[in-house]
Design a protein around this motif. Sequence first.
Motif, short mmCIF file in Angstrom:
data_model
loop_
_atom_site.label_atom_id
_atom_site.label_comp_id
_atom_site.label_asym_id
_atom_site.label_seq_id
_atom_site.Cartn_x
_atom_site.Cartn_y
_atom_site.Cartn_z
N LEU A 24 10.73 20.70 -30.37
CA LEU A 24 9.33 20.81 -30.00
C LEU A 24 8.54 19.61 -30.53
N THR A 25 7.49 19.25 -29.80
CA THR A 25 6.64 18.12 -30.18
C THR A 25 5.18 18.54 -30.12
N ASP A 26 4.31 17.62 -30.50
CA ASP A 26 2.87 17.87 -30.37
C ASP A 26 2.52 18.29 -28.95
N ASP A 27 3.17 17.68 -27.97
CA ASP A 27 2.85 17.96 -26.57
C ASP A 27 3.45 19.25 -26.03
N SER A 28 4.59 19.66 -26.55
CA SER A 28 5.29 20.81 -25.96
C SER A 28 5.15 22.12 -26.73
N PHE A 29 4.74 22.07 -27.99
CA PHE A 29 4.78 23.25 -28.85
C PHE A 29 4.09 24.47 -28.24
N GLU A 30 2.83 24.35 -27.91
CA GLU A 30 2.08 25.52 -27.44
C GLU A 30 2.54 25.99 -26.07
N ALA A 31 2.89 25.06 -25.20
CA ALA A 31 3.36 25.43 -23.87
C ALA A 31 4.66 26.24 -23.95
N VAL A 32 5.51 25.91 -24.88
CA VAL A 32 6.80 26.59 -25.00
C VAL A 32 6.69 27.89 -25.79
N THR A 33 6.09 27.83 -26.98
CA THR A 33 6.05 29.03 -27.84
C THR A 33 4.90 29.97 -27.49
N GLN A 34 3.82 29.43 -26.98
CA GLN A 34 2.59 30.17 -26.71
C GLN A 34 2.15 30.94 -27.96
N ALA A 35 2.38 30.35 -29.11
CA ALA A 35 2.11 30.99 -30.39
C ALA A 35 0.67 31.45 -30.54
N ALA A 36 -0.29 30.65 -30.08
CA ALA A 36 -1.71 30.99 -30.25
C ALA A 36 -2.33 31.53 -28.96
N THR A 37 -1.59 31.49 -27.87
CA THR A 37 -2.21 31.81 -26.58
C THR A 37 -1.56 32.96 -25.82
N GLY A 38 -0.82 33.81 -26.49
CA GLY A 38 -0.28 34.97 -25.81
C GLY A 38 1.14 35.33 -26.17
N GLN A 39 1.92 34.36 -26.55
CA GLN A 39 3.30 34.54 -26.99
C GLN A 39 4.13 35.39 -26.04
N THR A 40 4.08 35.07 -24.77
CA THR A 40 4.87 35.81 -23.79
C THR A 40 6.28 35.27 -23.65
N THR A 41 6.58 34.16 -24.33
CA THR A 41 7.92 33.57 -24.21
C THR A 41 8.89 34.12 -25.25
N GLY A 42 8.45 35.00 -26.14
CA GLY A 42 9.35 35.60 -27.10
C GLY A 42 9.01 35.28 -28.54
N VAL A 43 9.94 35.65 -29.40
CA VAL A 43 9.82 35.43 -30.84
C VAL A 43 10.42 34.06 -31.15
N TRP A 44 9.68 33.27 -31.92
CA TRP A 44 10.11 31.92 -32.24
C TRP A 44 10.18 31.71 -33.75
#
Length: 186
Positions: A24-44
């Motif tokens: 993960l990078t600055d550019d991809s972190f949130e899009a992949v993990t969705q940690a702050a925006t819904g976390q629909t991609t699973g547990v990371w």
Amino acid sequence: MLKQTLLTLAVITAHVCTAQPTQLTDDSFEAVTQAATGQTTGVWVVKFCSDTHQVCRDVKGGWDRLATELLDQQIFLAEVDTDKSPQLTKRFHIRKHPTILLFRNQKMYVFPATAVSDMMVGLRLFVTSGYESAHATAVPPTSPGLLEHLFEAARHLGYIGTVAVILAMLGIFASLGVAIAKPKTD
């Protein structure tokens, strides 16, 4: 939006197919993990590390094996190179290597540091059930956009700063309106 969705799908598909930790990078972190925006991609579970630190190199093999073991439980492992992702390093206040964070149900849990020799055993237990007794914190928001920066600057500058920011925004919007309304000539 479409670009982020496609990036997310590509990264998750690659992760599931290879069972290797996702980079993960600055550019991809949130899009992949969705940690702050819904976390629909699973547990990371994200390891913040740098190859310049020996301990990060020491845990690499165990980290890769753990990624394969936890995949059955829909727990995804990822890595952030702190040297190449300064925004994430700042956002999550990374001060030591490795720092391992669990992102589950829009909450963040910090894995307590352990000796490298038994780190993977402790981590496996932590991410599957041990996190329940740990302190959960809110996931820090993504970095602010231009408007948030302007409003933050206005707060620090007081009344005159607020007026200046409003005038600047009006000027920006007015120029956008002129550009949009201006008929195209051939």
